[in-house]
Design a protein around this motif. Structure first.
Motif, PDB file in Angstrom:
ATOM      1  N   GLN A 481     -12.821  -3.888  -0.740  1.00 41.43           N
ATOM      2  CA  GLN A 481     -11.584  -4.085  -1.493  1.00 41.43           C
ATOM      3  C   GLN A 481     -10.945  -2.739  -1.793  1.00 41.43           C
ATOM      4  N   ASP A 484      -8.196  -1.338  -7.147  1.00 38.97           N
ATOM      5  CA  ASP A 484      -7.272  -1.963  -8.084  1.00 38.97           C
ATOM      6  C   ASP A 484      -6.248  -2.878  -7.419  1.00 38.97           C
ATOM      7  N   THR A 485      -6.595  -3.452  -6.267  1.00 37.08           N
ATOM      8  CA  THR A 485      -5.682  -4.386  -5.604  1.00 37.08           C
ATOM      9  C   THR A 485      -6.476  -5.594  -5.131  1.00 37.08           C
ATOM     10  N   GLU A 486      -5.743  -6.587  -4.639  1.00 41.04           N
ATOM     11  CA  GLU A 486      -6.395  -7.761  -4.057  1.00 41.04           C
ATOM     12  C   GLU A 486      -6.569  -7.608  -2.551  1.00 41.04           C
ATOM     13  N   TYR A 487      -6.197  -6.466  -2.011  1.00 43.03           N
ATOM     14  CA  TYR A 487      -6.281  -6.250  -0.575  1.00 43.03           C
ATOM     15  C   TYR A 487      -7.681  -5.789  -0.170  1.00 43.03           C
TER      16      TYR A 487
END
Length: 593
Positions: A481, A484-487
């Motif tokens: 991941q 601090d992202t959903e990617y």
């Protein structure tokens, strides 16, 4: 004397100017295209020609030009690069740890709407925070009752575990207007320093830790209301270690700090020798280091130098001396036995413990020695210095363990910001905004008319903020991941410029008699003037070359379509030295292509 000195200086300056002018007389290289020297496939497109009767220095100049030309013999291509990981870097701005509104004047707090202020001078002086949820006291009442707390996590250690929080309390903070004439002590000053007097900053450091769980309900499937599918939740249990017993199933993780353990207070490491009734004896722990026989070595961060005189591997002993490099204080010879602390001077200044003895890979005898310095007994009222400021300690123990320590500021803190603990800033901020009733078409103050008048709101804050932001670097693999992202990383793909070197397979430096003037077969660099190089002579006699080489200080001439449809560059001068200067100028030009 003054006149003579000025005259001497003037003469000196004239000489310097003359010298500089001579040194700066360098040949100017004409604009020669890169494809004169090299083909698109990276192979040479030029031959370097030396006269058969040329001096050795001309041959050397030709060789140097050939070496410089070699730096151009390559091609570039873009290729795909596949990797196992990619390194990313994230920079975060300074974080606000906590913020407190201390004055608020707006629609939700105003008590006399028809008297709504229209400018700073009309702000009322009794909208300060009262400590119980309302904004309805004067500045003096606010100051005497102001008290806030905040927690800064994981600041100190027990052993290697950085789990100890700082519980900070701030109280009785005063404001000092930057412009006293602009503040009457009622409404908030537009710009002010914070003043924190001694005793009004405390840091509670709790060394008793608990292991506990917190169970929270988390969504594991979203709802699809159009199909009548409800969201699905499940309880997720997480384990935590902290200095308060929270959640469920809590157990004691650490009862505090006991003898034989290390811990930190404001980041300074102490090795505890014993714990008493609200006291403890400890030294600054300097860790373990390897000492080789006969090699003096300083204890890290101190003036104490340890010299190991002899080592017994069988008996696990070491014979040492200790000396202060500044004061000259020196111990007698001391025998260290494995795992037995020795107070070298009997006053706690240096305590050494032999942990191991062994033979190094180079055959030298080595002792692993642990050191503590400045061993002392600490009790409540003792002060320590942190970031240049003094703090008073209040120590609590249970007779066996240090349970907590409270630190209270002894120094006065003033400024905006106020430095807190070296890594945080305490700020005062004032904000005022205006809105015109006519601009929004609304009767803000409720007097029955929409006036072309500004109404103001105002706020004052105190906030605790990091001095610097954080920089995080992390290596990510496919499937990881992104910070601090959903990617997630689905593929790691990149391109790079590949350099293909083109080695020279045929001579490019030739003699003048080897070149056909009707068909040279390549562009030519002629080294030497008409006296040294027959091709240069031919170009001069046929008025193709326009330079007076017999008097030249060293020049470079570029002639297009000079011989058999090929271009020529002449590198020459009146003498071999001038030719050398011209060759060096061409080398610099090649380096820049």
């Amino acid at each position: 004397m003054k006149v003579k000195k000025i005259a001497a200086l003037a003469v000196g300056a004239a000489m310097v100017g003359a010298t500089m002018g001579f040194a700066s007389a360098q040949p100017t290289v004409p604009n020669i295209p890169k494809d004169f020297f090299v083909n698109a496939d990276g192979t040479p497109n030029v031959k370097i020609v030396v006269g058969s009767t040329a001096a050795a220095m001309d041959v050397a100049s030709a060789a140097d030009i050939a070496v410089a030309l070699g730096s151009l013999l390559y091609t570039e291509e873009q290729v795909d690069v596949q990797g196992d990981y990619v390194k990313i870097k994230a920079e975060y701005p300074p974080e606000t740890i906590d913020s407190w509104t201390i004055y608020a004047y707006n629609a939700s707090t105003i008590r006399n709407q028809t008297a709504w202020a229209t400018k700073y001078e009309e702000l009322p002086g009794d909208y300060w925070y009262n400590g119980a949820g309302g904004y309805d006291v004067s500045y003096s009442d606010w100051m005497s009752n102001f008290q806030v707390t905040t927690t800064i996590a994981d600041k100190d250690k027990i052993g290697d575990e950085q789990l100890i929080d700082w519980h900070v309390t701030l109280k009785n903070i005063q404001l000092k207007s930057k412009d006293p004439s602009d503040w009457d002590g009622s409404m908030p000053p537009k710009s002010a320093d914070l003043l924190v007097t001694p005793g009004n900053v405390t840091v509670f450091v709790d060394y008793v830790l608990y292991n506990y769980t917190v169970t929270e309900e988390q969504e594991v499937r979203p709802a699809y209301p159009e199909w009548g599918v409800p969201a699905e939740y499940e309880n997720v249990t997480s384990w935590y270690i902290g200095d308060t017993l929270q959640g469920t199933g809590g157990t004691l993780y650490k009862p505090g700090v006991g003898a034989g353990e290390t811990f930190t207070v404001f980041g300074e490491t102490y090795y505890v020798l014993s714990v008493g009734n609200d006291t403890f004896t400890a030294g600054l722990d300097k860790g373990q280091a390897w000492y080789q026989v006969g090699q003096p070595q300083a204890i890290e961060g101190t003036d104490w130098v340890v010299t190991v005189l002899d080592i017994s591997i069988i008996d696990q002993r070491a014979l040492v001396t200790v000396k202060n490099a500044v004061t000259g204080t020196e111990s007698d010879q001391i025998i260290l036995e494995k795992d037995t602390p020795v107070d070298v001077f009997g006053d706690g200044a240096v305590i050494l413990t032999l942990r191991d003895t062994f033979v190094g890979i180079d055959g030298h005898l080595i002792a692993a020695i642990e050191a503590q310095v400045d061993v002392d007994t600490y009790e409540s009222g003792r002060t320590i210095t942190y970031d240049g400021k003094e703090w008073e300690m209040t120590i609590n123990t249970d007779g066996t363990y240090i349970t907590n320590i409270t630190l209270t500021n002894k120094a006065e803190l003033e400024g905006n910001p106020v430095d807190i603990f070296g890594t945080y800033d305490l700020w005062y901020k004032f904000e005022m905004k205006t809105l015109n009733e006519a601009d929004v078409g609304y009767d803000i103050n409720g007097n029955g008319t929409i006036d072309n008048v500004d109404r103001v709101v105002a706020y004052a804050y105190i906030c605790l903020k990091e001095k610097e932001g954080a920089v995080v670097e992390k290596e990510l693999k496919v499937g990881d991941q992104v910070l601090d992202t959903e990617y997630v990383v689905s593929e790691i793909h990149a391109t790079a410029e590949k350099i293909n070197i083109k080695p020279v397979t045929a001579p490019i430096t030739v003699m003048d008699y080897e070149v056909s003037m009707e068909d040279p077969g390549a562009n030519l660099i002629l080294v030497g003037g008409p006296v040294a190089n027959s091709l240069t002579k031919y170009l001069v006699e046929n008025n193709i070359s326009k330079v007076d080489w017999y008097n030249s200080p060293g020049e470079i001439e570029y002639i297009e379509d000079a011989l058999g449809g090929y271009d020529v560059v002449i590198v020459a001068g009146a003498t071999r030295n001038e030719t050398r200067v011209a060759a060096e100028a061409l080398m610099e030009y090649l380096a820049g292509l």
